[in-house]
Design a protein around this motif. Structure first.
Motif, PDB file in Angstrom:
ATOM      1  N   HIS A  10       0.862  -1.187   0.000  1.00  0.00           N
ATOM      2  CA  HIS A  10       0.000   0.000   0.000  1.00  0.00           C
ATOM      3  C   HIS A  10       0.897   1.235   0.000  1.00  0.00           C
ATOM      4  O   HIS A  10       1.871   1.285   0.767  1.00  0.00           O
ATOM      5  CB  HIS A  10      -0.831   0.077   1.275  1.00  0.00           C
ATOM      6  CG  HIS A  10      -1.826  -1.027   1.447  1.00  0.00           C
ATOM      7  ND1 HIS A  10      -1.582  -2.137   2.196  1.00  0.00           N
ATOM      8  CD2 HIS A  10      -3.093  -1.158   0.977  1.00  0.00           C
ATOM      9  CE1 HIS A  10      -2.662  -2.922   2.196  1.00  0.00           C
ATOM     10  NE2 HIS A  10      -3.593  -2.361   1.458  1.00  0.00           N
ATOM     11  N   HIS A  29      -3.367   1.879  -4.435  1.00  0.00           N
ATOM     12  CA  HIS A  29      -3.954   3.208  -4.168  1.00  0.00           C
ATOM     13  C   HIS A  29      -3.206   4.355  -4.844  1.00  0.00           C
ATOM     14  O   HIS A  29      -3.706   4.925  -5.793  1.00  0.00           O
ATOM     15  CB  HIS A  29      -4.116   3.471  -2.665  1.00  0.00           C
ATOM     16  CG  HIS A  29      -4.931   2.415  -1.990  1.00  0.00           C
ATOM     17  ND1 HIS A  29      -6.234   2.154  -2.366  1.00  0.00           N
ATOM     18  CD2 HIS A  29      -4.635   1.520  -1.009  1.00  0.00           C
ATOM     19  CE1 HIS A  29      -6.706   1.154  -1.626  1.00  0.00           C
ATOM     20  NE2 HIS A  29      -5.763   0.757  -0.810  1.00  0.00           N
ATOM     21  N   ASP A  31     -10.077  -3.875  -3.678  1.00  0.00           N
ATOM     22  CA  ASP A  31      -9.592  -3.747  -2.308  1.00  0.00           C
ATOM     23  C   ASP A  31     -10.397  -4.674  -1.396  1.00  0.00           C
ATOM     24  O   ASP A  31     -11.368  -5.299  -1.813  1.00  0.00           O
ATOM     25  CB  ASP A  31      -9.628  -2.290  -1.825  1.00  0.00           C
ATOM     26  CG  ASP A  31      -8.665  -2.050  -0.654  1.00  0.00           C
ATOM     27  OD1 ASP A  31      -7.970  -2.990  -0.237  1.00  0.00           O
ATOM     28  OD2 ASP A  31      -8.606  -0.905  -0.160  1.00  0.00           O
TER      29      ASP A  31
HETATM   30 ZN   LIG Z   1      -5.626  -2.698   0.737  1.00  0.00          ZN
END
Ligand SMILES: [Zn+2]
Length: 461
Positions: free
Chosen positions: A241, A278, A329
């Motif tokens: 992440h 992300h 996710d």
């Molecule tokens: Zn995640």
């Protein structure tokens, strides 16, 4: 051998070739033997054509349907299927600190049930390849990776689980409580074991392992650096992440005196073998670094919206040449978890930021297919419908009430409601047919997940 005919086709090849009415022939080797306009011609039974020798042909009438490459999911936490609906109005850090104590009760049974459920659900929304980022390994949890691998075999999707890890507990300045983090050396040893036991580098691989320390606020710099070295020794990919929230940017500034992308660069975590989940909070310099290093991004627009984390700069990333794929996710931060629906969410998110020309329906479809294949290093074999590629295919029904009257099939698929799958194949094997999962019983998956959910809550009390 399968002949899918009479359908519209969006191949998502480099030229964006489409057919108003075409066919795809799938050989017994699980690869695409031919794709083109009109009806296909079958080689003579028993003869070695392009598709090799074959025993029988299954003809699929795709009238009223659109055929696309199967979707590729580039970020997930499958175990979260058992812990949905918590901290519904929390920030990422509030949501995580609510859930860590519940996740401390994870074991192989919970992970098996949720992996099967999550992958089955993904298949129902057009996904043929999925990664998973599992990073919670409670000491008494049993062999969680084995449970995942077995469950994925059951459902039949191509699976790229990562061996995640956390070694920065609260007492050392991290976010997670100490009972859910591992010792650095234990995490590295378990990661290497997962690679040597399971990673299959073959072009038609159903199972590849990647290395995935969790995030800057739950992992030490030493684990990040040594994990990168370990992955590169074994020729496997790296995932983590990064730059998900403003809180993370603040954390990196306070702890390391730099941005998340600068921190990743310092640790050797940018490169063509890295994909980042992300990457929402990027300045122009960060986008330039991702582009220059060939680092890919797993864009998770629904999760980012659910947590109010922000909107990724997808237009700028694409214009800079950064490979971008889509991810649902974990199901605890995105309860719907349908990959097909992320095509529209990606489109809407890009347009909310940049206006109606910020992303087209065809670009959204490319993110969900070829973009994902690039994130996972599978672009030579997955992500588009081309002769010789693996027959991971999604045949979407678009002549129903939800899509009737939208003439352009790609517009209907992306702008319209989630479409029913007439057929979903992985390497030519049927996974979903007429909207139903064929490889597992969805009522059984529901029962097992419900049991897993209750067990976790009981343990947390
Ligand atoms: Zn995640």
């Amino acid at each position: 051998m399968i002949l899918i005919e009479n359908c519209a086709i969006a191949t998502v090849d480099a030229a964006g070739t489409e057919y108003v009415e075409g066919h795809v022939l799938v050989g017994d080797d699980g690869r695409i033997a031919s794709v083109g306009a009109g009806s296909g011609t079958l080689p003579q039974r028993g003869h070695a054509g392009r598709a090799g020798r074959f025993q029988s042909v299954r003809r699929v009438d795709g009238t009223g349907c659109l055929l696309t490459p199967g979707l590729v999911n580039t970020h997930h936490h499958l175990y979260q299927w058992a812990t949905r609906g918590f901290a519904p109005d929390g920030t990422l850090f509030e949501w995580l600190t609510t859930l860590y104590p519940i996740w401390a009760g994870l074991d192989a049974e919970v992970v098996s049930a949720t992996t099967a459920a999550g992958l089955g659900w993904l298949a129902m929304s057009g996904c043929t390849t999925s990664t998973d980022h599992h990073y919670v390994y409670p000491g008494a949890g049993g062999d969680l990776m084995a449970a995942q691998v077995e469950a994925a075999r059951e459902v039949g999707l191509r699976f790229h689980p990562t061996r995640g890890s956390m070694d920065l507990g609260r007492s050392a300045g991290g976010l997670p409580p100490d009972e859910v983090v591992e010792k650095t050396d234990d995490a590295l040893a378990a990661t290497e074991e997962a690679i040597t036991r399971y990673h299959d580098p073959a072009p038609d691989s159903m199972l590849r392992i990647a290395v995935a320390p969790c995030s800057p606020f739950s992992v030490t710099g030493r684990l990040m650096e040594e994990a990168a070295a370990l992955a590169r020794r074994h020729g496997v990919r790296l995932h983590t992440h990064l730059a998900e929230t403003g809180d993370e940017t603040d954390f990196c500034r306070e702890q390391f005196g730099c941005t998340p992308v600068d921190y990743a660069e310092r640790l050797g975590w940018l490169g063509t073998d890295v994909w980042l989940a992300h990457a929402v909070h990027l300045d122009d310099a960060a986008i330039g670094k991702l582009a220059a290093t060939g680092t890919a991004v797993a864009h998770c627009p629904s999760s980012n919206a659910r947590l109010g984390a922000g909107m990724a700069r997808v237009r700028e990333l694409l214009d800079a040449g950064v490979p971008v794929g889509l991810g649902v996710d974990g199901a605890a931060s995105q309860e719907a978890n349908q990959l097909g629906a992320e095509l529209r969410q990606a489109l809407y998110t890009a347009r909310s930021r940049g206006g109606p020309t910020a992303l087209t329906a065809r670009e959204a479809l490319r993110l969900g297919t070829m973009g994902g294949a690039r994130c996972l290093g599978r672009e030579a074999d997955l992500g588009s419908i081309e002769q010789g590629k693996l027959a991971d295919l999604a045949l979407w029904r678009l002549d129903d009430l939800g899509h009737v009257g939208i003439d352009d099939p790609v517009t209907a698929l992306v702008f319209g409601p989630p479409a029913t799958l007439e057929l979903l194949t992985v390497g030519g094997r049927t996974i979903v047919e007429y909207g139903e999962l064929r490889t597992a019983d969805d009522r059984d998956l529901t029962r097992r997940t419900s049991r897993a959910h209750r067990a976790l809550l009981r343990r947390a009390r």
